[in-house]
Write a protein that holds these residues in place. Structure first.
Motif, PDB file in Angstrom:
ATOM      1  N   ALA A 146       0.835  -1.206   0.000  1.00 42.05           N
ATOM      2  CA  ALA A 146       0.000   0.000   0.000  1.00 42.05           C
ATOM      3  C   ALA A 146       0.867   1.252   0.000  1.00 42.05           C
ATOM      4  O   ALA A 146       0.565   2.254  -0.683  1.00 42.05           O
ATOM      5  CB  ALA A 146      -0.921  -0.015   1.227  1.00 42.05           C
ATOM      6  N   LEU A 147       2.004   1.218   0.717  1.00 40.78           N
ATOM      7  CA  LEU A 147       2.896   2.369   0.741  1.00 40.78           C
ATOM      8  C   LEU A 147       3.538   2.586  -0.619  1.00 40.78           C
ATOM      9  O   LEU A 147       3.633   3.717  -1.117  1.00 40.78           O
ATOM     10  CB  LEU A 147       3.975   2.140   1.818  1.00 40.78           C
ATOM     11  N   ALA A 148       3.950   1.468  -1.266  1.00 44.54           N
ATOM     12  CA  ALA A 148       4.543   1.585  -2.604  1.00 44.54           C
ATOM     13  C   ALA A 148       3.535   2.128  -3.605  1.00 44.54           C
ATOM     14  O   ALA A 148       3.869   2.940  -4.458  1.00 44.54           O
ATOM     15  CB  ALA A 148       5.061   0.215  -3.055  1.00 44.54           C
ATOM     16  N   LEU A 149       2.301   1.690  -3.479  1.00 44.65           N
ATOM     17  CA  LEU A 149       1.268   2.195  -4.384  1.00 44.65           C
ATOM     18  C   LEU A 149       1.020   3.672  -4.133  1.00 44.65           C
ATOM     19  O   LEU A 149       0.843   4.473  -5.066  1.00 44.65           O
ATOM     20  CB  LEU A 149      -0.026   1.390  -4.175  1.00 44.65           C
ATOM     21  N   HIS A 150       1.046   4.060  -2.879  1.00 43.33           N
ATOM     22  CA  HIS A 150       0.815   5.468  -2.557  1.00 43.33           C
ATOM     23  C   HIS A 150       1.928   6.360  -3.088  1.00 43.33           C
ATOM     24  O   HIS A 150       1.683   7.490  -3.543  1.00 43.33           O
ATOM     25  CB  HIS A 150       0.708   5.609  -1.036  1.00 43.33           C
ATOM     26  N   ARG A 151       3.155   5.858  -3.095  1.00 41.42           N
ATOM     27  CA  ARG A 151       4.286   6.651  -3.567  1.00 41.42           C
ATOM     28  C   ARG A 151       4.453   6.529  -5.059  1.00 41.42           C
ATOM     29  O   ARG A 151       5.341   7.125  -5.646  1.00 41.42           O
ATOM     30  CB  ARG A 151       5.554   6.187  -2.862  1.00 41.42           C
ATOM     31  N   GLY A 152       3.627   5.703  -5.706  1.00 37.78           N
ATOM     32  CA  GLY A 152       3.654   5.616  -7.170  1.00 37.78           C
ATOM     33  C   GLY A 152       4.794   4.780  -7.719  1.00 37.78           C
ATOM     34  O   GLY A 152       5.201   4.978  -8.873  1.00 37.78           O
ATOM     35  N   LEU A 153       5.289   3.819  -6.917  1.00 35.01           N
ATOM     36  CA  LEU A 153       6.354   2.964  -7.402  1.00 35.01           C
ATOM     37  C   LEU A 153       5.770   1.974  -8.403  1.00 35.01           C
ATOM     38  O   LEU A 153       4.783   1.291  -8.127  1.00 35.01           O
ATOM     39  CB  LEU A 153       7.011   2.216  -6.255  1.00 35.01           C
ATOM     40  N   SER A 154       6.383   1.901  -9.591  1.00 34.40           N
ATOM     41  CA  SER A 154       5.820   1.062 -10.659  1.00 34.40           C
ATOM     42  C   SER A 154       5.991  -0.425 -10.409  1.00 34.40           C
ATOM     43  O   SER A 154       5.272  -1.243 -10.971  1.00 34.40           O
ATOM     44  CB  SER A 154       6.491   1.417 -12.004  1.00 34.40           C
ATOM     45  N   GLY A 155       6.873  -0.846  -9.501  1.00 33.10           N
ATOM     46  CA  GLY A 155       7.103  -2.275  -9.262  1.00 33.10           C
ATOM     47  C   GLY A 155       6.310  -2.834  -8.097  1.00 33.10           C
ATOM     48  O   GLY A 155       6.571  -3.957  -7.656  1.00 33.10           O
ATOM     49  N   TRP A 156       5.329  -2.047  -7.607  1.00 31.85           N
ATOM     50  CA  TRP A 156       4.589  -2.522  -6.404  1.00 31.85           C
ATOM     51  C   TRP A 156       3.821  -3.816  -6.664  1.00 31.85           C
ATOM     52  O   TRP A 156       3.708  -4.666  -5.799  1.00 31.85           O
ATOM     53  CB  TRP A 156       3.620  -1.427  -5.926  1.00 31.85           C
ATOM     54  N   ALA A 157       3.287  -3.970  -7.895  1.00 31.67           N
ATOM     55  CA  ALA A 157       2.503  -5.182  -8.192  1.00 31.67           C
ATOM     56  C   ALA A 157       3.382  -6.419  -8.193  1.00 31.67           C
ATOM     57  O   ALA A 157       2.998  -7.482  -7.674  1.00 31.67           O
ATOM     58  CB  ALA A 157       1.800  -5.018  -9.546  1.00 31.67           C
ATOM     59  N   LEU A 158       4.600  -6.302  -8.792  1.00 32.83           N
ATOM     60  CA  LEU A 158       5.471  -7.466  -8.803  1.00 32.83           C
ATOM     61  C   LEU A 158       5.945  -7.810  -7.381  1.00 32.83           C
ATOM     62  O   LEU A 158       6.075  -8.987  -7.028  1.00 32.83           O
ATOM     63  CB  LEU A 158       6.662  -7.193  -9.710  1.00 32.83           C
ATOM     64  N   ARG A 159       6.219  -6.739  -6.593  1.00 31.03           N
ATOM     65  CA  ARG A 159       6.621  -7.005  -5.204  1.00 31.03           C
ATOM     66  C   ARG A 159       5.467  -7.661  -4.411  1.00 31.03           C
ATOM     67  O   ARG A 159       5.699  -8.526  -3.564  1.00 31.03           O
ATOM     68  CB  ARG A 159       7.054  -5.713  -4.535  1.00 31.03           C
ATOM     69  N   ALA A 160       4.235  -7.226  -4.682  1.00 32.16           N
ATOM     70  CA  ALA A 160       3.078  -7.822  -4.005  1.00 32.16           C
ATOM     71  C   ALA A 160       2.929  -9.299  -4.366  1.00 32.16           C
ATOM     72  O   ALA A 160       2.657 -10.157  -3.520  1.00 32.16           O
ATOM     73  CB  ALA A 160       1.799  -7.068  -4.354  1.00 32.16           C
ATOM     74  N   LEU A 161       3.151  -9.609  -5.677  1.00 31.45           N
ATOM     75  CA  LEU A 161       3.089 -11.003  -6.093  1.00 31.45           C
ATOM     76  C   LEU A 161       4.191 -11.819  -5.421  1.00 31.45           C
ATOM     77  O   LEU A 161       3.997 -12.980  -5.040  1.00 31.45           O
ATOM     78  CB  LEU A 161       3.190 -11.121  -7.608  1.00 31.45           C
ATOM     79  N   GLY A 162       5.365 -11.218  -5.288  1.00 27.91           N
ATOM     80  CA  GLY A 162       6.447 -11.927  -4.613  1.00 27.91           C
ATOM     81  C   GLY A 162       6.116 -12.225  -3.162  1.00 27.91           C
ATOM     82  O   GLY A 162       6.395 -13.318  -2.646  1.00 27.91           O
ATOM     83  N   ALA A 163       5.526 -11.198  -2.465  1.00 28.23           N
ATOM     84  CA  ALA A 163       5.128 -11.415  -1.067  1.00 28.23           C
ATOM     85  C   ALA A 163       4.054 -12.503  -0.969  1.00 28.23           C
ATOM     86  O   ALA A 163       4.064 -13.329  -0.053  1.00 28.23           O
ATOM     87  CB  ALA A 163       4.617 -10.110  -0.462  1.00 28.23           C
ATOM     88  N   LEU A 164       3.166 -12.523  -1.946  1.00 23.85           N
ATOM     89  CA  LEU A 164       2.114 -13.529  -1.943  1.00 23.85           C
ATOM     90  C   LEU A 164       2.683 -14.935  -2.109  1.00 23.85           C
ATOM     91  O   LEU A 164       2.241 -15.895  -1.478  1.00 23.85           O
ATOM     92  CB  LEU A 164       1.097 -13.229  -3.053  1.00 23.85           C
ATOM     93  N   VAL A 165       3.708 -15.055  -2.987  1.00 24.70           N
ATOM     94  CA  VAL A 165       4.361 -16.350  -3.170  1.00 24.70           C
ATOM     95  C   VAL A 165       5.036 -16.789  -1.871  1.00 24.70           C
ATOM     96  O   VAL A 165       4.978 -17.967  -1.480  1.00 24.70           O
ATOM     97  CB  VAL A 165       5.366 -16.281  -4.327  1.00 24.70           C
ATOM     98  N   VAL A 166       5.668 -15.856  -1.185  1.00 24.11           N
ATOM     99  CA  VAL A 166       6.322 -16.200   0.090  1.00 24.11           C
ATOM    100  C   VAL A 166       5.298 -16.681   1.118  1.00 24.11           C
ATOM    101  O   VAL A 166       5.479 -17.686   1.819  1.00 24.11           O
ATOM    102  CB  VAL A 166       7.107 -14.987   0.627  1.00 24.11           C
TER     103      VAL A 166
END
Length: 682
Positions: free
Chosen positions: A28-48
């Motif tokens: 949510a913080l990455a999305l708020h700051r407009g980081l373009s890789g937030w979705a891939l990082r979210a998928l990575g966290a989900l895999v973990v």
């Protein structure tokens, strides 16, 4: 085969939830700051997180299990009425075939006989025991084949499937029964007692029956017949004919069409007891034995004692008339003429002729004995004198004649061989541990009749009993029985001897020389034969159905023979040996299985309806069987249902991780590097 996804987490679920919250916050913080890789990082966290949850694909190799249906068959006594047993057996066979035709179904047939100790039909207990032996997950239903007259409806087990009742009664059934609603266990002889009986018709009984015959029999004698109303309480006054057990049988004839005649008979056993015993004790002069007699008789609260003692010593010669020596007039006329029949026992204790009792009165005592009275003579030296009571009109009833000789010497009373078998003295002989004390005086007598139970000096008769006419006479040829009471040289069974002697003279049943009786315990009886003979013939037993058989007896003590017999049926049994007869009732007065013989669904309806089942009559035909889902009604017009359980047994389990470690590393690395590269280009 069956597959499913299960989880085997590497960390506690609460910790995984915390990590998931932290990952969501970071995304949510990455999305708020407009980081373009937030979705891939979210998928990575989900895999973990998924890898930490340990998802596994589980594959089971299963074998399907059959459903179980309980078929409970009532085989109690009430189910043997009419054609219920045949109808039940036929229905059970056809139901089993229908159930097996459904496929994947097993049938457990449970047969329920009569309960022990007249406990009736324990159908619900049997159903509970059958359920306890089966896996509840496989039970698809239970079907009861019964008349519905169960005696444990409060023990309905918790059912996992529908419960049905198929009752075996018919709308045309009817029955007539006799029941005793009020009967005392004891009754006083000579007093009237009231029994309450009810004779009723139940079911589809013939109309227009106002009165029916009722036969009343006592101790198996010829019955008396009365016409009594139907359906009303009948108060029957009666007087018991004798002491001890009185067996009363109430019966009504069997009528064509009624279900059974087993409840047309009611047995009542009442013990007859004496209210109070009237005893007249006449003491010739004061002596220690007189107090012993008085204490013995006064110690029994059921004895009314009238005691007169002549206080004037025999050696006193002062010329005073006998009639002027008493404080009150001796009511000789009233006692020996007018009220002599009111006494159960008359005791002459060292009495001799003094002119107080004229010969006319003593002649009346002789008549009293012959007509059923009892006289006991406790003899002292006076019995051997010229003034002996023996030399009066009662001479003809006294069993022994005095020789005019008084034996003044110590001696030990001895029980004769005949006395060992006689109920008055049996079991009283001394042993090494409890020797008897000696007596010091005996009047020599010669036995002329009766039975010698005890002897004294030189084997001369000491205790002689005799039956005269309808009455009884006893002679104790010594006045020193009181030495036992005082404990001289260890004493002896004086109170027991005198008690038995008094009860034998008053014709108590348990002290008869020749007797036959039985004691009942449930369906068994102990047959007891008392006899003075060396052996006893077999006892003929006549069962309620009329069958005769002989039972051999075994001697358990001198003069007492016994045998234990198990009765095959409930009812009145007749015993016979020689001229002796006895009757006894085995089983309850009203067997619980025949109290209500009409089929009924009333007792089981609550239990059946609670499971969604139904109660149907076999008279309307055998219902069809259907399979219904759990929770659906399981009964309808002409059909009943069972619930398939779908139970299975797992033979093998194979588990395959959905996210193996190497795949998790590749996915996490790809997603993290992908997110970093995407953010780096921008």
């Amino acid at each position: 085969m069956s597959g499913s996804v299960v989880f085997d987490p590497l960390l506690p679920w609460w910790l995984i939830a915390v990590l998931a919250g932290m990952a969501m916050a970071t995304c949510a913080l990455a999305l708020h700051r407009g980081l373009s890789g937030w979705a891939l990082r979210a998928l990575g966290a989900l895999v973990v997180l998924a890898a930490l949850a340990g998802p596994i694909f589980q594959q089971e190799d299963r074998e399907r299990l059959t459903d179980i249906v309980l078929l409970v068959e009532d085989e109690s006594a009430s189910q043997q009425l009419s054609d219920r047993a045949a109808r039940t057996a036929d229905a059970a066979e056809r139901l089993e075939q229908q159930l097996l035709a459904l496929g994947n179904t097993e049938v457990r047939r449970v047969k329920v006989p009569d309960g022990v100790d007249n406990s009736g039909t324990q159908l619900m207990s049997a159903l509970g025991e059958a359920l306890a032996e089966e896996p509840r997950g496989r039970v698809a239903g239970a079907i009861l084949l019964s008349d519905g007259q169960v005696h444990d409806p409060e023990r309905v087990p918790e059912m996992p499937a529908p419960l049905h009742l198929l009752h075996t009664g018919q709308s045309s059934d009817w029955d007539r029964r006799v029941s005793v609603t009020n009967a005392p266990a004891f009754a006083i002889l000579g007093e009237e007692v009231t029994l309450t009986l009810t004779l009723e018709d139940v079911g589809a009984a013939p109309a227009g029956t106002a009165t029916v015959p009722l036969d009343v029999s006592v101790d198996g004698e010829t019955p008396q017949r009365f016409d009594v109303p139907v359906g009303k309480d009948i108060e029957l006054p009666l007087r018991l004919p004798h002491g001890g057990r009185n067996v009363l049988e109430f019966s009504t004839p069997f009528v064509e069409g009624e279900l059974t005649d087993r409840n047309n008979v009611a047995l009542v056993q009442i013990n007859g007891v004496r209210d109070r015993l009237s005893v007249l004790l006449v003491s010739g002069e004061p002596h220690p034995g007189g107090r012993t007699w008085r204490n013995l008789l006064k110690s029994d609260s059921s004895v009314d004692l009238v005691h007169f003692t002549i206080l004037r010593p025999p050696e006193k010669q002062d010329g005073v008339p006998v009639r002027e020596l008493s404080l009150i007039a001796f009511p000789t006329r009233e006692l020996f003429l007018e009220k002599i029949e009111d006494f159960d026992l008359i005791i002459f204790d060292r009495y001799k002729r003094r002119g107080i009792l004229p010969s006319l009165y003593l002649d009346n005592v002789r008549n009293y004995v012959e007509q059923g009275g009892a006289v006991l003579i406790a003899a002292g030296p006076d019995f051997a004198s010229a003034d002996s009571i023996y030399r009066t009109p009662i001479e003809t009833v006294v069993p022994a004649r005095p020789t005019a000789r008084v034996l003044e010497q110590p001696f030990l009373p001895t029980v004769t061989d005949l006395g060992e078998r006689h109920p008055v003295t049996s079991g009283l002989s001394p042993d090494d541990d409890t020797p008897w004390g000696r007596w010091m005086r005996q009047v020599e007598v010669e036995a002329q009749a009766g039975e010698i139970l005890m002897t004294g000096v030189e084997d001369t008769p000491l205790l002689v009993l005799d039956r005269v006419g309808e009455g009884r006479v006893a002679l104790l040829a010594s006045d020193h029985a009181w030495l036992w009471h005082r404990g001289y040289e260890g004493g002896g069974p004086q109170l027991e001897l005198l008690r038995r002697l008094a009860h034998w003279m008053m014709k108590e049943p348990e002290l008869e020389e020749e007797a036959l009786w039985a004691e009942a315990t449930g369906q068994s009886m102990r047959i007891i034969r008392q006899t003075l003979a060396e052996d006893s013939d077999p006892v003929t037993v006549v069962t309620p159905s009329g069958e005769e058989l002989e039972v051999e007896l075994t001697e358990v003590s001198p003069g007492r023979f016994e045998a234990v017999y198990d009765g095959p049926e409930i009812g009145l049994y007749r015993l016979r040996v020689g001229e002796l007869t006895a009757v006894i009732g085995l089983g309850p007065a009203a067997p619980v299985e025949f109290e209500n013989t009409l089929a009924s669904t009333e007792l089981l309806t609550p239990a059946v309806e609670a499971t969604g089942g139904g109660a149907l009559a076999l008279e309307d035909g055998l219902p069809l069987l259907r399979q219904v889902r759990d929770g659906r009604p399981a009964v309808g017009r002409g059909w009943i249902g069972i619930t398939p359980r779908g139970a299975y047994e797992t033979l093998n389990v194979t588990q395959t991780p959905i996210l193996p470690p190497w795949l998790v590393l590749i996915l996490i690395s790809a997603l993290v590097v992908g997110g970093w590269l995407r953010e780096g280009r921008r």
